[in-house]
Structures are given as structure tokens and as C-alpha cells.
Design a protein around this motif. Structure first.
Motif, PDB file in Angstrom:
ATOM      1  N   UNK A 228       8.213   3.239  -5.386  1.00  0.00           N
ATOM      2  CA  UNK A 228       8.247   3.168  -3.960  1.00  0.00           C
ATOM      3  C   UNK A 228       9.256   2.045  -3.367  1.00  0.00           C
ATOM      4  N   UNK A 229       9.325   2.550  -2.681  1.00  0.00           N
ATOM      5  CA  UNK A 229      11.179   1.615  -1.548  1.00  0.00           C
ATOM      6  C   UNK A 229      10.400  -0.049  -1.896  1.00  0.00           C
ATOM      7  N   UNK A 230      11.437  -0.679  -2.063  1.00  0.00           N
ATOM      8  CA  UNK A 230      11.261  -1.778  -2.528  1.00  0.00           C
ATOM      9  C   UNK A 230      10.300  -2.624  -1.233  1.00  0.00           C
ATOM     10  N   UNK A 231      11.485  -2.388   0.311  1.00  0.00           N
ATOM     11  CA  UNK A 231      10.964  -2.858   1.635  1.00  0.00           C
ATOM     12  C   UNK A 231      10.365  -2.749   1.859  1.00  0.00           C
ATOM     13  N   UNK A 232       8.987  -2.101   1.452  1.00  0.00           N
ATOM     14  CA  UNK A 232       7.925  -1.501   2.325  1.00  0.00           C
ATOM     15  C   UNK A 232       6.384  -1.558   1.247  1.00  0.00           C
ATOM     16  N   UNK A 233       7.085  -1.621  -0.463  1.00  0.00           N
ATOM     17  CA  UNK A 233       6.302  -1.929  -1.438  1.00  0.00           C
ATOM     18  C   UNK A 233       4.661  -2.817  -0.804  1.00  0.00           C
ATOM     19  N   UNK A 234       5.011  -3.785  -0.093  1.00  0.00           N
ATOM     20  CA  UNK A 234       4.018  -4.532   1.302  1.00  0.00           C
ATOM     21  C   UNK A 234       2.243  -4.276   1.817  1.00  0.00           C
ATOM     22  N   UNK A 235       3.083  -2.677   2.187  1.00  0.00           N
ATOM     23  CA  UNK A 235       2.310  -1.943   2.301  1.00  0.00           C
ATOM     24  C   UNK A 235       0.790  -1.712   1.364  1.00  0.00           C
ATOM     25  N   UNK A 236       1.856  -1.630  -0.097  1.00  0.00           N
ATOM     26  CA  UNK A 236       0.207  -0.785  -0.860  1.00  0.00           C
ATOM     27  C   UNK A 236      -0.073  -1.697  -0.953  1.00  0.00           C
ATOM     28  N   UNK A 237      -0.432  -2.667  -0.983  1.00  0.00           N
ATOM     29  CA  UNK A 237      -0.834  -4.474  -1.375  1.00  0.00           C
ATOM     30  C   UNK A 237      -1.536  -4.801  -0.273  1.00  0.00           C
ATOM     31  N   UNK A 238      -1.674  -3.819   1.016  1.00  0.00           N
ATOM     32  CA  UNK A 238      -3.067  -3.762   1.815  1.00  0.00           C
ATOM     33  C   UNK A 238      -4.269  -3.192   1.589  1.00  0.00           C
TER      34      UNK A 238
END
Length: 266
Positions: free
Chosen positions: A202-212
């Protein structure tokens, strides 16, 4: 958290009734079926078996470097089965108060009983299946102390499902649109978690979305135990505990504010 503690005490005092309601819930899920009690277990088992057959046997698909395992079907099963357990428990818990509305209006029973009944019934179906998969994956992870971590993750998942199911049940009683919204989120949630792909893809800059997604940390923990034979990383524990505390705080407020109106909403 006084309100939530009161709910826990009520649940403990009514544990005998809870067990009776849970057994009836399990019976209701297979009543009228030819397979009987085996049917609730066969459905998820056949689903994960199809993953293995299609991706590992027929197409022999493989993941790239850095994945916990190369076989796609083997990777999918570890995350998909807990995700199915999560979706089943949360969706049934969310609808439990609406379905029990008539009974609650006629009898002064604690609403938490009905949410807990639905979530526990789902746990009694999917919990043994996850343990069965863990045994099947023994050649990959062995049978070490990591299995204790697996049991702890299952308990944490049960807590998240109970808390979230109860919170959503209260919201659904107040606003029926909650059922449709959550249903949509559950249908797309599998794409916003490391179930279909390793998190490294998953794109590193968007991985925070997964933690939602509250299941992301748990899925990573399952993958590390069953695919790598390793103790889950600290992030899996802290993020999961964070979700439990966060949902518990929201639930405490929701139950406190809805206590007098909940039955009328139903």
C-alpha cells in the motif's frame, strides 16, 4: 466510565440468561436446514477453502517479495476469516436491539443482553474456525508461545465486536440509516485493511488510512503469528488497545444519553 461498568455488572449478573439466549440464537441460525448445526460452520469454511483452491491450486498465484508468505490463498485466509467474524458479529450486534424491540417494550430486560447474545453466537461459530485454521497452518508457524498471543488477539477482537456492536445498536435504534451506512463500510472495509494485500504494497503516504480500520492491527497480528511464527509487533497491541478504549468511551456516552429513550426508539 461508570455507565459502562454498570452495564458490565448487569451482564455478569445475567450470565445464566445470556447463555440461554446465546444457545437459542445459535439454534435459530440453523433451524430448518438439512445440515443442522454444521451449516453455520460450513459457510465460512467453504469460503476459505475456495480461496485456497482458486488462488493456490488452480492459478498458483504468488505474492511479491516482502510478503509474509508467497501463496496468495494462504495469505488471504489468515485475514479473511477474522474479517468475516468481525463483520458477522458487528452487523448482527448492530441489528440486535431493533430485532428485539417488541420484547424489550414488553419486558424490562437489559438491552446489553441482546447485543451480547448476537456477538457471542458469532464468536462461538468463528472462534473455533480460526483455531482450526491455526492448527492447519502449524507447518508454517509451529506450535510455540505465539499461540498464546493468538488467544489474546481473539479476546481483543471479541471485546471490539461487543463494544462496537453495542454502540452501533444504540445508534441504529436512534437512526435507522446507521444500518445502511455501516453495511456499506463493512463491504468496503476489506479493501482498507491488509487482508487482500500485504501492508507494504500500500502506498506509504496513504497507509494511515488503513489504521482507521479497527481490524488492521488485529489482522497484522494474525498474519505475524500464523504465517511467520512470530510474536505480534507492539503496534498490533497498542493500536488494538487504543481502539478498545476509544470505542468504550463513545459507548459510555451513548448508553448514558440513550438510557431513557432507547425503548421508545425501538
Amino acid at each position: 466510565m461508570f455507565t459502562l461498568l454498570t452495564e458490565i455488572k448487569t451482564l455478569w449478573k445475567s450470565r445464566a440468561l445470556l447463555w440461554v439466549l446465546t444457545r437459542r440464537e445459535l439454534q435459530a441460525r440453523h433451524t430448518g436446514t438439512a445440515a443442522g448445526i454444521a451449516w453455520p460452520y460450513l459457510q465460512p469454511l467453504l469460503t476459505v477453502a475456495a480461496y485456497y483452491l482458486v488462488f493456490d491450486v488452480v492459478f498458483s498465484m504468488r505474492l511479491g517479495e516482502g510478503a509474509p508468505t508467497r501463496a496468495v490463498g494462504t495469505f488471504l485466509i489468515v485475514g479473511a476469516l477474522p474479517w468475516m467474524a468481525f463483520c458477522d458479529a458487528v452487523s448482527r450486534g448492530m441489528s440486535s436491539l431493533i430485532e428485539a424491540g417488541g420484547l424489550l417494550q414488553k419486558n424490562p430486560l437489559p438491552p446489553v443482553l441482546f447485543v451480547s447474545r448476537s456477538v457471542l453466537a458469532s464468536t462461538l461459530i468463528y472462534g473455533p474456525l480460526i483455531l482450526l485454521v491455526a492448527l492447519a497452518y502449524t507447518p508454517l508457524h509451529g506450535m510455540g508461545w505465539e499461540m498464546l498471543a493468538l488467544m489474546a488477539l481473539l479476546v481483543f477482537q471479541l471485546l471490539i465486536c461487543l463494544l462496537l456492536g453495542y454502540l452501533l445498536a444504540v445508534l441504529a435504534a436512534a437512526l435507522r440509516d446507521t444500518v445502511q451506512i455501516v453495511g456499506f463500510l463493512l463491504s468496503v472495509g476489506i479493501y482498507l485493511s491488509p487482508i487482500l494485500f500485504p501492508i507494504t504494497l500500500f502506498p506509504e503516504q496513504w497507509r494511515w488510512v488503513l489504521w482507521l480500520n479497527p481490524m488492521t492491527a488485529l489482522v497484522q497480528g494474525y498474519q505475524q503469528i500464523l504465517l511467520q511464527g512470530a510474536w505480534p509487533a507492539a503496534s498490533a497491541w497498542w493500536v488494538t488497545l487504543g481502539w478498545i478504549v476509544f470505542i468504550a468511551a463513545l459507548l459510555n456516552v451513548a448508553v448514558k444519553r440513550s438510557r431513557d429513550q432507547l425503548v421508545d426508539w425501538l
